[in-house]
Design a protein around this motif. Structure first.
Motif, PDB file in Angstrom:
ATOM      1  N   ASN A  38      -2.589  -3.870  -3.595  1.00  0.00           N
ATOM      2  CA  ASN A  38      -3.865  -4.023  -4.414  1.00  0.00           C
ATOM      3  C   ASN A  38      -4.358  -2.504  -4.838  1.00  0.00           C
ATOM      4  O   ASN A  38      -5.033  -1.873  -3.863  1.00  0.00           O
ATOM      5  CB  ASN A  38      -4.699  -4.747  -4.020  1.00  0.00           C
ATOM      6  N   ILE A  39      -4.232  -2.010  -5.736  1.00  0.00           N
ATOM      7  CA  ILE A  39      -4.737  -0.752  -6.229  1.00  0.00           C
ATOM      8  C   ILE A  39      -6.105  -0.724  -6.706  1.00  0.00           C
ATOM      9  O   ILE A  39      -6.255  -1.640  -7.588  1.00  0.00           O
ATOM     10  CB  ILE A  39      -3.724  -0.020  -7.360  1.00  0.00           C
ATOM     11  N   HIS A  40      -6.972  -0.002  -6.299  1.00  0.00           N
ATOM     12  CA  HIS A  40      -8.328  -0.325  -6.619  1.00  0.00           C
ATOM     13  C   HIS A  40      -9.025   1.263  -6.506  1.00  0.00           C
ATOM     14  O   HIS A  40      -8.681   2.185  -5.844  1.00  0.00           O
ATOM     15  CB  HIS A  40      -8.946  -1.159  -5.659  1.00  0.00           C
ATOM     16  N   GLU A  41     -10.203   1.303  -6.993  1.00  0.00           N
ATOM     17  CA  GLU A  41     -11.074   2.279  -6.950  1.00  0.00           C
ATOM     18  C   GLU A  41     -11.969   2.131  -5.275  1.00  0.00           C
ATOM     19  O   GLU A  41     -11.991   1.144  -5.043  1.00  0.00           O
ATOM     20  CB  GLU A  41     -12.254   2.401  -7.733  1.00  0.00           C
ATOM     21  N   SER A  42     -12.354   2.883  -4.820  1.00  0.00           N
ATOM     22  CA  SER A  42     -12.819   3.034  -3.655  1.00  0.00           C
ATOM     23  C   SER A  42     -13.886   4.257  -3.352  1.00  0.00           C
ATOM     24  O   SER A  42     -13.760   5.225  -4.231  1.00  0.00           O
ATOM     25  CB  SER A  42     -11.835   3.099  -2.261  1.00  0.00           C
ATOM     26  N   THR A  43     -14.469   4.522  -2.220  1.00  0.00           N
ATOM     27  CA  THR A  43     -15.301   5.651  -1.982  1.00  0.00           C
ATOM     28  C   THR A  43     -14.951   5.956  -0.448  1.00  0.00           C
ATOM     29  O   THR A  43     -14.779   5.406   0.310  1.00  0.00           O
ATOM     30  CB  THR A  43     -16.895   5.492  -2.021  1.00  0.00           C
ATOM     31  N   GLU A  60      -7.119   0.938   2.557  1.00  0.00           N
ATOM     32  CA  GLU A  60      -7.433   2.441   2.721  1.00  0.00           C
ATOM     33  C   GLU A  60      -8.522   2.765   2.017  1.00  0.00           C
ATOM     34  O   GLU A  60      -8.882   2.050   0.923  1.00  0.00           O
ATOM     35  CB  GLU A  60      -6.192   3.247   2.400  1.00  0.00           C
ATOM     36  N   THR A  61      -9.017   4.021   2.210  1.00  0.00           N
ATOM     37  CA  THR A  61     -10.343   4.526   1.292  1.00  0.00           C
ATOM     38  C   THR A  61      -9.689   5.493   0.333  1.00  0.00           C
ATOM     39  O   THR A  61     -10.395   6.325  -0.190  1.00  0.00           O
ATOM     40  CB  THR A  61     -11.407   4.837   2.022  1.00  0.00           C
ATOM     41  N   PHE A  62      -8.467   6.283   0.751  1.00  0.00           N
ATOM     42  CA  PHE A  62      -7.637   7.114   0.023  1.00  0.00           C
ATOM     43  C   PHE A  62      -6.142   6.835   0.468  1.00  0.00           C
ATOM     44  O   PHE A  62      -6.105   6.794   1.482  1.00  0.00           O
ATOM     45  CB  PHE A  62      -8.227   8.447   0.528  1.00  0.00           C
ATOM     46  N   TRP A  63      -5.285   6.928  -0.749  1.00  0.00           N
ATOM     47  CA  TRP A  63      -3.743   6.770  -0.320  1.00  0.00           C
ATOM     48  C   TRP A  63      -3.722   5.271  -0.057  1.00  0.00           C
ATOM     49  O   TRP A  63      -4.592   4.349  -0.457  1.00  0.00           O
ATOM     50  CB  TRP A  63      -3.348   7.796   0.886  1.00  0.00           C
ATOM     51  N   GLY A  64      -2.613   4.971   0.420  1.00  0.00           N
ATOM     52  CA  GLY A  64      -2.082   3.613   0.470  1.00  0.00           C
ATOM     53  C   GLY A  64      -1.258   3.246   1.858  1.00  0.00           C
ATOM     54  O   GLY A  64      -1.086   4.183   2.764  1.00  0.00           O
ATOM     55  N   PRO A  65      -0.999   2.046   2.222  1.00  0.00           N
ATOM     56  CA  PRO A  65      -0.201   1.640   3.452  1.00  0.00           C
ATOM     57  C   PRO A  65       1.178   2.199   3.302  1.00  0.00           C
ATOM     58  O   PRO A  65       1.607   2.550   2.343  1.00  0.00           O
ATOM     59  CB  PRO A  65      -0.146   0.253   3.260  1.00  0.00           C
ATOM     60  N   GLY A  72      19.340  -2.631   2.705  1.00  0.00           N
ATOM     61  CA  GLY A  72      20.350  -3.787   2.688  1.00  0.00           C
ATOM     62  C   GLY A  72      19.276  -5.429   2.356  1.00  0.00           C
ATOM     63  O   GLY A  72      19.761  -6.289   1.687  1.00  0.00           O
ATOM     64  N   ASP A  73      18.046  -5.000   2.637  1.00  0.00           N
ATOM     65  CA  ASP A  73      17.034  -5.928   2.184  1.00  0.00           C
ATOM     66  C   ASP A  73      16.857  -6.136   0.820  1.00  0.00           C
ATOM     67  O   ASP A  73      16.691  -5.025   0.084  1.00  0.00           O
ATOM     68  CB  ASP A  73      15.867  -5.939   3.074  1.00  0.00           C
ATOM     69  N   GLU A  74      16.307  -7.535   0.444  1.00  0.00           N
ATOM     70  CA  GLU A  74      15.889  -7.522  -1.166  1.00  0.00           C
ATOM     71  C   GLU A  74      14.287  -7.449  -0.709  1.00  0.00           C
ATOM     72  O   GLU A  74      13.691  -8.437  -0.194  1.00  0.00           O
ATOM     73  CB  GLU A  74      16.272  -8.910  -1.767  1.00  0.00           C
ATOM     74  N   VAL A  75      13.668  -6.569  -1.370  1.00  0.00           N
ATOM     75  CA  VAL A  75      12.383  -6.235  -1.189  1.00  0.00           C
ATOM     76  C   VAL A  75      11.507  -6.797  -2.468  1.00  0.00           C
ATOM     77  O   VAL A  75      11.856  -6.585  -3.585  1.00  0.00           O
ATOM     78  CB  VAL A  75      11.791  -4.934  -0.837  1.00  0.00           C
ATOM     79  N   HIS A  76      10.221  -7.584  -2.316  1.00  0.00           N
ATOM     80  CA  HIS A  76       9.623  -7.893  -3.239  1.00  0.00           C
ATOM     81  C   HIS A  76       8.272  -7.275  -3.350  1.00  0.00           C
ATOM     82  O   HIS A  76       7.629  -7.387  -2.388  1.00  0.00           O
ATOM     83  CB  HIS A  76       9.516  -9.741  -3.621  1.00  0.00           C
ATOM     84  N   LEU A  77       7.575  -6.828  -4.540  1.00  0.00           N
ATOM     85  CA  LEU A  77       6.519  -5.924  -4.531  1.00  0.00           C
ATOM     86  C   LEU A  77       5.752  -6.783  -5.493  1.00  0.00           C
ATOM     87  O   LEU A  77       5.983  -7.106  -6.746  1.00  0.00           O
ATOM     88  CB  LEU A  77       6.745  -4.542  -5.015  1.00  0.00           C
ATOM     89  N   ASN A  78       4.422  -7.043  -4.968  1.00  0.00           N
ATOM     90  CA  ASN A  78       3.408  -7.867  -5.718  1.00  0.00           C
ATOM     91  C   ASN A  78       2.331  -6.606  -5.886  1.00  0.00           C
ATOM     92  O   ASN A  78       1.495  -6.623  -5.158  1.00  0.00           O
ATOM     93  CB  ASN A  78       2.709  -8.877  -5.188  1.00  0.00           C
ATOM     94  N   VAL A  79       2.490  -6.030  -6.930  1.00  0.00           N
ATOM     95  CA  VAL A  79       1.666  -4.876  -7.462  1.00  0.00           C
ATOM     96  C   VAL A  79       0.450  -5.247  -8.368  1.00  0.00           C
ATOM     97  O   VAL A  79       0.627  -5.592  -9.499  1.00  0.00           O
ATOM     98  CB  VAL A  79       2.272  -3.645  -8.141  1.00  0.00           C
TER      99      VAL A  79
END
Ligand code: C2O
Ligand code: CU
Length: 569
Positions: A38-43, A60-65, A72-79
């Motif tokens: 979940n990309i968002h603004e923060s302070t 996070e309040t700057f950057w991300g996880p 080999g894994d199939e990865v799914h991203l919900n952005v």
């Protein structure tokens, strides 16, 4: 009495000394095969006074996880883009289909869910993700949107390496920022400065960390807008480079300094086993006295290319040595990987050259005098071709060159094989291109072909300002198509309708290949983007609110859109 005053004084001094530093934030680690971002603004409280408006992901309040994924894994991203503007998320260093790449073409409008997925083909490596919207990258990167991806594989896992995240295996995103008098980041469109005045390590000013008295592993990313780092420790101790961009080197390389340019990663091991518990040392940027064209070597402290950190040595991380952990790593393995590399004499299918141009006066930097255009395909590569590219910089400044899609091998600098640095001797996706130098690399463009000019891969300078200014080009990887002249019927139905959680497609022509599915509101706002969806499993629409929607299906052959209405219960 005397003793207690002394003790008090001692504590006061200790507090004062420690107050210069802030405990470095360690990004949350996420594991598995499905990741929700979940990309968002923060302070964030970065300075005394006003909070700074930042950009971040999830908690996070700057950057991300940090995303841990397995080869080999199939990865799914919900952005989900919860910013107030469009963005993209690029998986830097990841070998994946162009339509999943998150470059300037895979635009996620505000409020939209983008669902890329892929099978992880990279070997164990430290990769990262960041915004890549053309002409907005500088501003969105400045806010702090980004994160690490750590790829695991059996070879890396079998080695005796530090890998307890946040304990002896530490990610370090290095960057710097300048602030307005209201404590806000200086960035376009209101500022054209490219170097920060103050260091941020994982978004922490004056960062410190406690590390155990043993070998520790630092995964270091230059997450800057433009500055280079000449890294080393304050006592000049030797450390070991065990990996660069694309993964482990075949053997560790012992150094006391290493240059890291924007977008590059290295993994190092450093021995704290001979340090005293309670002692400290600094990881520093020894950026003073660099050769002309080193980004951040400029003498000025103000103006577009000025910074308080220019042409000086400065601390990037204060390290306090703490007690040894239960199962410490006490040595560096003598061998790491068994990569076989191409050399300068390896026969290739195609040879290409690319020249740094522009940059004179107000003219932005370009490649081959061709400013970036979203509608120009600059290079076409045949699937499975091995290509040799030479990028030449007979120009006034150094740059950081990055290629999407594949990891490559640098085979020569200035035409000389022995000028390739030992720190860059593994698989690479980004490299320093100093002033008046050339770099030659060989790469194989395998696995993923897509002739859709709307989803190309990029090559570019990773200085955000240069990239936004047009120092970027596009390439597609193509494969010969079958001579099937018959266009499929692209008609389809959706069921059930109304639908609750899952929507199924019923294609009227079984030859139709679904290339892209977009779900829009009746007013045309895009709410979901699904590149090459696994539609046979049904499309998960549980995140949509009740109402009427239009599902648009683009088929692979004709690239035409067929639309159907449906109701979400
Ligand atoms: Cu790290 Cu094209 O990007
Ligand atoms: Cu550049």
């Amino acid at each position: 009495m005397k003793k207690s005053i002394f003790t008090l004084l001692f504590f006061a001094i200790t507090l004062f000394v420690q107050a210069q530093y802030n405990t470095m934030s360690v990004p949350e680690a996420l594991y598995g095969t499905t990741f929700n971002l979940n990309i968002h603004e923060s302070t964030k409280q970065l300075r005394t006074g006003n909070l700074t408006v930042t950009g971040s992901i999830n908690n996070e309040t700057f950057w991300g996880p940090t995303l841990f994924i397995n080869k080999g894994d199939e990865v799914h991203l919900n952005v989900t883009n919860n910013l107030n503007e469009s963005t993209t998320v690029h998986w830097h260093g990841m070998h994946l289909p162009a339509v999943m790449d998150g470059g300037p073409h895979q635009v996620i409008p505000a409020g939209t869910l983008w669902q890329p997925y892929w099978t992880v083909k990279n070997q164990a490596a430290t990769l990262w993700y960041h915004p890549h919207l053309h002409e907005t990258t500088h501003a969105q990167m400045t806010k702090g949107v980004g994160g690490f991806i750590i790829v695991k594989d059996p070879i890396e896992s079998a080695l005796a390496l530090p890998r307890t995240y946040g304990v002896d295996d530490i990610v370090l995103a290095l960057t710097s920022r300048s602030y307005t008098t209201a404590n806000q980041f200086e960035a376009p469109p209101t500022s054209n400065r490219v170097y920060g005045d103050y260091m941020l390590t994982n978004g922490t000013p004056n960062a410190q960390i406690s590390l155990p008295k043993q070998y520790v592993r630092l995964r270091i990313l230059n997450a800057e807008i433009e500055r280079g780092y000449n890294l080393g420790f304050s006592d000049n101790r030797t450390f070991y480079i065990i990996a660069n961009d694309g993964g482990l080197l075949n053997a560790p390389v012992a150094v006391t300094r290493v240059k890291l340019m924007v977008g590059e990663r290295i993994e190092i091991m450093v021995n704290l086993g001979n340090d005293t518990v309670g002692s400290s040392l600094d990881l520093k940027a020894y950026n003073s006295g660099q050769t002309l064209g080193f980004p951040g070597g400029e003498p000025n402290t103000t103006g577009q290319f000025g910074s308080l950190l220019n042409n000086i040595d400065f601390t990037v991380l204060h390290i306090n040595v703490a007690a040894t952990t239960a199962n410490p790593i006490t040595s560096v393995p003598a061998t790491l990987e068994n990569n076989t590399y191409w050399t300068a004499t390896t026969p290739v299918n195609v040879t290409r050259t690319l020249a740094v141009t522009g940059g004179q006066g107000p003219t932005p930097f370009t490649f081959d005098n061709t400013p970036f255009s979203l509608t120009t395909i600059n290079k076409t590569v045949n699937l499975n071709d091995t290509e040799k590219w030479t990028v030449t910089n007979n120009n006034i400044f150094g740059h950081s060159f990055h290629l999407h899609d594949i990891e490559f091998k640098i085979v020569a600098r200035n035409g000389v094989t022995t000028q390739v640095g030992t720190h860059e001797s593994g698989w690479k996706d980004t490299f320093y291109l100093p002033r008046n130098e050339s770099v030659t690399f060989i790469g194989k463009f395998d696995d993923f072909a897509d002739s859709d000019v709307n989803h190309p891969y990029m090559y570019h300078c990773h200085f955000a300002g240069h990239e936004d200014g047009g120092m970027m080009g596009q390439f597609i990887v193509t494969t010969a198509l079958g001579n099937d002249d018959v266009n499929p019927s692209t008609d389809f139905n959706v069921f059930p309708n109304p639908a609750n959680d899952k929507l199924y497609l019923n294609l009227s022509d079984s030859n139709t290949e679904v290339y892209y599915v977009t779900i829009v509101t009746v007013t045309g706002r895009v709410v979901m983007m699904l590149p090459q969806p696994q539609w046979q499993n049904g499309i998960d629409i549980s995140s949509l609110s009740s109402g009427v929607y239009v599902i648009q299906m683009m088929d692979k052959k004709t690239k035409s859109l067929t639309a159907k209405k449906f109701i979400k219960k």
